[in-house]
Write a protein that holds these residues in place. Structure first.
Motif, PDB file in Angstrom:
ATOM      1  N   MET A   1       0.859  -1.170   0.000  1.00  8.68           N
ATOM      2  CA  MET A   1       0.000   0.000   0.000  1.00  8.68           C
ATOM      3  C   MET A   1       0.902   1.229   0.000  1.00  8.68           C
ATOM      4  O   MET A   1       1.842   1.311   0.797  1.00  8.68           O
ATOM      5  CB  MET A   1      -0.906  -0.029   1.231  1.00  8.68           C
ATOM      6  N   LYS A   2       0.624   2.182  -0.857  1.00  8.48           N
ATOM      7  CA  LYS A   2       1.455   3.379  -0.976  1.00  8.48           C
ATOM      8  C   LYS A   2       1.027   4.432   0.042  1.00  8.48           C
ATOM      9  O   LYS A   2      -0.049   5.003  -0.052  1.00  8.48           O
ATOM     10  CB  LYS A   2       1.356   3.942  -2.384  1.00  8.48           C
ATOM     11  N   VAL A   3       1.895   4.640   1.041  1.00  7.05           N
ATOM     12  CA  VAL A   3       1.652   5.613   2.099  1.00  7.05           C
ATOM     13  C   VAL A   3       2.957   6.370   2.320  1.00  7.05           C
ATOM     14  O   VAL A   3       4.010   5.762   2.442  1.00  7.05           O
ATOM     15  CB  VAL A   3       1.241   4.918   3.416  1.00  7.05           C
ATOM     16  N   ARG A   4       2.846   7.692   2.383  1.00  7.19           N
ATOM     17  CA  ARG A   4       4.059   8.454   2.704  1.00  7.19           C
ATOM     18  C   ARG A   4       3.699   9.714   3.474  1.00  7.19           C
ATOM     19  O   ARG A   4       2.700  10.374   3.182  1.00  7.19           O
ATOM     20  CB  ARG A   4       4.864   8.738   1.460  1.00  7.19           C
ATOM     21  N   LEU A   5       4.526   9.987   4.460  1.00  4.68           N
ATOM     22  CA  LEU A   5       4.393  11.204   5.238  1.00  4.68           C
ATOM     23  C   LEU A   5       4.972  12.328   4.390  1.00  4.68           C
ATOM     24  O   LEU A   5       6.134  12.285   4.008  1.00  4.68           O
ATOM     25  CB  LEU A   5       5.154  11.068   6.558  1.00  4.68           C
ATOM     26  N   ARG A   6       4.159  13.302   4.052  1.00  5.09           N
ATOM     27  CA  ARG A   6       4.596  14.400   3.187  1.00  5.09           C
ATOM     28  C   ARG A   6       5.290  15.505   3.972  1.00  5.09           C
ATOM     29  O   ARG A   6       5.993  16.319   3.402  1.00  5.09           O
ATOM     30  CB  ARG A   6       3.415  14.972   2.425  1.00  5.09           C
ATOM     31  N   GLY A   7       5.083  15.530   5.253  1.00  2.82           N
ATOM     32  CA  GLY A   7       5.668  16.547   6.119  1.00  2.82           C
ATOM     33  C   GLY A   7       4.785  16.709   7.334  1.00  2.82           C
ATOM     34  O   GLY A   7       3.782  16.008   7.482  1.00  2.82           O
ATOM     35  N   PHE A   8       5.147  17.623   8.197  1.00  5.81           N
ATOM     36  CA  PHE A   8       4.389  17.847   9.419  1.00  5.81           C
ATOM     37  C   PHE A   8       2.944  18.202   9.071  1.00  5.81           C
ATOM     38  O   PHE A   8       2.685  19.173   8.373  1.00  5.81           O
ATOM     39  CB  PHE A   8       5.030  18.994  10.218  1.00  5.81           C
ATOM     40  N   GLY A   9       2.001  17.351   9.484  1.00  4.89           N
ATOM     41  CA  GLY A   9       0.578  17.613   9.271  1.00  4.89           C
ATOM     42  C   GLY A   9       0.009  17.111   7.970  1.00  4.89           C
ATOM     43  O   GLY A   9      -1.147  17.390   7.653  1.00  4.89           O
ATOM     44  N   SER A  10       0.763  16.328   7.199  1.00  2.00           N
ATOM     45  CA  SER A  10       0.267  15.877   5.896  1.00  2.00           C
ATOM     46  C   SER A  10       0.766  14.469   5.574  1.00  2.00           C
ATOM     47  O   SER A  10       1.947  14.159   5.723  1.00  2.00           O
ATOM     48  CB  SER A  10       0.742  16.845   4.806  1.00  2.00           C
ATOM     49  N   ILE A  11      -0.173  13.646   5.125  1.00  2.00           N
ATOM     50  CA  ILE A  11       0.149  12.275   4.732  1.00  2.00           C
ATOM     51  C   ILE A  11      -0.542  11.979   3.416  1.00  2.00           C
ATOM     52  O   ILE A  11      -1.623  12.494   3.136  1.00  2.00           O
ATOM     53  CB  ILE A  11      -0.251  11.277   5.854  1.00  2.00           C
TER      54      ILE A  11
ATOM     55  N   PRO B   1       7.527   5.900  14.923  1.00  3.49           N
ATOM     56  CA  PRO B   1       7.256   7.179  14.274  1.00  3.49           C
ATOM     57  C   PRO B   1       6.551   6.975  12.921  1.00  3.49           C
ATOM     58  O   PRO B   1       6.775   5.976  12.228  1.00  3.49           O
ATOM     59  CB  PRO B   1       8.650   7.787  14.104  1.00  3.49           C
ATOM     60  N   THR B   2       5.709   7.925  12.576  1.00  5.38           N
ATOM     61  CA  THR B   2       4.835   7.770  11.408  1.00  5.38           C
ATOM     62  C   THR B   2       5.597   7.512  10.111  1.00  5.38           C
ATOM     63  O   THR B   2       5.170   6.694   9.299  1.00  5.38           O
ATOM     64  CB  THR B   2       3.894   8.977  11.283  1.00  5.38           C
ATOM     65  N   GLU B   3       6.711   8.172   9.907  1.00  2.00           N
ATOM     66  CA  GLU B   3       7.468   7.921   8.670  1.00  2.00           C
ATOM     67  C   GLU B   3       7.922   6.462   8.600  1.00  2.00           C
ATOM     68  O   GLU B   3       7.827   5.822   7.541  1.00  2.00           O
ATOM     69  CB  GLU B   3       8.677   8.856   8.572  1.00  2.00           C
ATOM     70  N   ASP B   4       8.374   5.904   9.707  1.00  2.00           N
ATOM     71  CA  ASP B   4       8.770   4.490   9.750  1.00  2.00           C
ATOM     72  C   ASP B   4       7.561   3.588   9.528  1.00  2.00           C
ATOM     73  O   ASP B   4       7.652   2.558   8.854  1.00  2.00           O
ATOM     74  CB  ASP B   4       9.437   4.162  11.080  1.00  2.00           C
ATOM     75  N   ALA B   5       6.422   3.970  10.105  1.00  2.00           N
ATOM     76  CA  ALA B   5       5.187   3.200   9.910  1.00  2.00           C
ATOM     77  C   ALA B   5       4.808   3.172   8.434  1.00  2.00           C
ATOM     78  O   ALA B   5       4.378   2.140   7.913  1.00  2.00           O
ATOM     79  CB  ALA B   5       4.058   3.779  10.754  1.00  2.00           C
ATOM     80  N   CYS B   6       4.991   4.299   7.746  1.00  2.00           N
ATOM     81  CA  CYS B   6       4.687   4.364   6.310  1.00  2.00           C
ATOM     82  C   CYS B   6       5.550   3.386   5.524  1.00  2.00           C
ATOM     83  O   CYS B   6       5.062   2.702   4.622  1.00  2.00           O
ATOM     84  CB  CYS B   6       4.878   5.782   5.779  1.00  2.00           C
ATOM     85  N   HIS B   7       6.840   3.310   5.878  1.00  2.00           N
ATOM     86  CA  HIS B   7       7.740   2.368   5.194  1.00  2.00           C
ATOM     87  C   HIS B   7       7.308   0.924   5.456  1.00  2.00           C
ATOM     88  O   HIS B   7       7.345   0.079   4.557  1.00  2.00           O
ATOM     89  CB  HIS B   7       9.183   2.570   5.647  1.00  2.00           C
ATOM     90  N   LEU B   8       6.883   0.646   6.668  1.00  2.00           N
ATOM     91  CA  LEU B   8       6.411  -0.692   7.033  1.00  2.00           C
ATOM     92  C   LEU B   8       5.153  -1.057   6.250  1.00  2.00           C
ATOM     93  O   LEU B   8       5.035  -2.154   5.703  1.00  2.00           O
ATOM     94  CB  LEU B   8       6.151  -0.732   8.535  1.00  2.00           C
ATOM     95  N   ILE B   9       4.232  -0.112   6.161  1.00  2.00           N
ATOM     96  CA  ILE B   9       2.969  -0.337   5.451  1.00  2.00           C
ATOM     97  C   ILE B   9       3.202  -0.530   3.956  1.00  2.00           C
ATOM     98  O   ILE B   9       2.504  -1.305   3.307  1.00  2.00           O
ATOM     99  CB  ILE B   9       2.001   0.835   5.722  1.00  2.00           C
ATOM    100  N   ALA B  10       4.212   0.143   3.420  1.00  2.00           N
ATOM    101  CA  ALA B  10       4.492   0.070   1.978  1.00  2.00           C
ATOM    102  C   ALA B  10       4.748  -1.358   1.510  1.00  2.00           C
ATOM    103  O   ALA B  10       4.510  -1.687   0.350  1.00  2.00           O
ATOM    104  CB  ALA B  10       5.681   0.954   1.627  1.00  2.00           C
ATOM    105  N   ASP B  11       5.205  -2.212   2.405  1.00  2.00           N
ATOM    106  CA  ASP B  11       5.494  -3.602   2.050  1.00  2.00           C
ATOM    107  C   ASP B  11       4.287  -4.528   2.218  1.00  2.00           C
ATOM    108  O   ASP B  11       4.406  -5.733   1.984  1.00  2.00           O
ATOM    109  CB  ASP B  11       6.649  -4.130   2.902  1.00  2.00           C
TER     110      ASP B  11
ATOM    111  N   GLU C   1      -4.138  -6.113   4.471  1.00  2.00           N
ATOM    112  CA  GLU C   1      -3.430  -6.459   5.708  1.00  2.00           C
ATOM    113  C   GLU C   1      -3.198  -5.260   6.617  1.00  2.00           C
ATOM    114  O   GLU C   1      -2.762  -5.427   7.749  1.00  2.00           O
ATOM    115  CB  GLU C   1      -2.053  -7.042   5.375  1.00  2.00           C
ATOM    116  N   VAL C   2      -3.454  -4.062   6.112  1.00  2.00           N
ATOM    117  CA  VAL C   2      -3.110  -2.857   6.852  1.00  2.00           C
ATOM    118  C   VAL C   2      -4.213  -2.456   7.830  1.00  2.00           C
ATOM    119  O   VAL C   2      -5.343  -2.177   7.438  1.00  2.00           O
ATOM    120  CB  VAL C   2      -2.800  -1.676   5.896  1.00  2.00           C
ATOM    121  N   HIS C   3      -3.838  -2.428   9.092  1.00  2.00           N
ATOM    122  CA  HIS C   3      -4.680  -1.928  10.173  1.00  2.00           C
ATOM    123  C   HIS C   3      -3.777  -0.973  10.946  1.00  2.00           C
ATOM    124  O   HIS C   3      -2.821  -1.414  11.586  1.00  2.00           O
ATOM    125  CB  HIS C   3      -5.194  -3.069  11.055  1.00  2.00           C
ATOM    126  N   ALA C   4      -4.060   0.332  10.810  1.00  2.00           N
ATOM    127  CA  ALA C   4      -3.133   1.318  11.341  1.00  2.00           C
ATOM    128  C   ALA C   4      -3.835   2.585  11.794  1.00  2.00           C
ATOM    129  O   ALA C   4      -4.911   2.919  11.310  1.00  2.00           O
ATOM    130  CB  ALA C   4      -2.104   1.681  10.262  1.00  2.00           C
TER     131      ALA C   4
END
Length: 117
Positions: A1-11, A93-103, A108-111
């Motif tokens: 699943m494509k998820v990325r933290l774009r910056g403070f306050g944006s995903i 941290p959310t950025e790390d969570a995004c990398h985890l979800i990307a795989d 399967e994603v419950h977050a």
């Protein structure tokens, strides 16, 4: 699943941008409703994640993105409830969570992903 933290306050999830905390449940996205946790804000200095929120317990794993700086407090009852339900809880941290979800396959994603602090 494509998820990325774009910056403070944006995903960004699957090409769509959100400017608030989100919950992903089996690939479906909704806004996190913090209301049930707000009474605990004074105790933590920030609205924590509490078991009283509508958390996505439907899978074998719950990923919690704890914010840009990893500052989202998680109440002990959330950890207890995860254990009771035999759900593996990953809080990073959310950025790390995004990398985890990307795989993961989106089903399967419950977050819960916090997009600020």
């Amino acid at each position: 699943m494509k998820v990325r933290l774009r910056g403070f306050g944006s995903i960004e999830v699957e090409g769509r941008e959100y400017d608030h905390d989100i919950v992903i449940e089996g690939g479906r996205i909704r806004k996190r409703k913090k209301g049930p946790s707000k009474p605990y804000r004074g105790e933590f200095g920030h609205t924590p994640l509490s078991a009283e929120e509508e958390l996505p317990w439907g899978g074998s794993r719950l990923i919690i993105g704890t914010g840009v700086y990893g500052s989202l407090p998680i109440m002990p009852e959330v950890t207890k409830e995860a254990g009771r339900r035999h759900v593996d809880l990953t809080a990073i941290p959310t950025e790390d969570a995004c990398h985890l979800i990307a795989d993961l396959n989106k089903r399967e994603v419950h977050a819960v992903l916090h997009v600020t602090c």
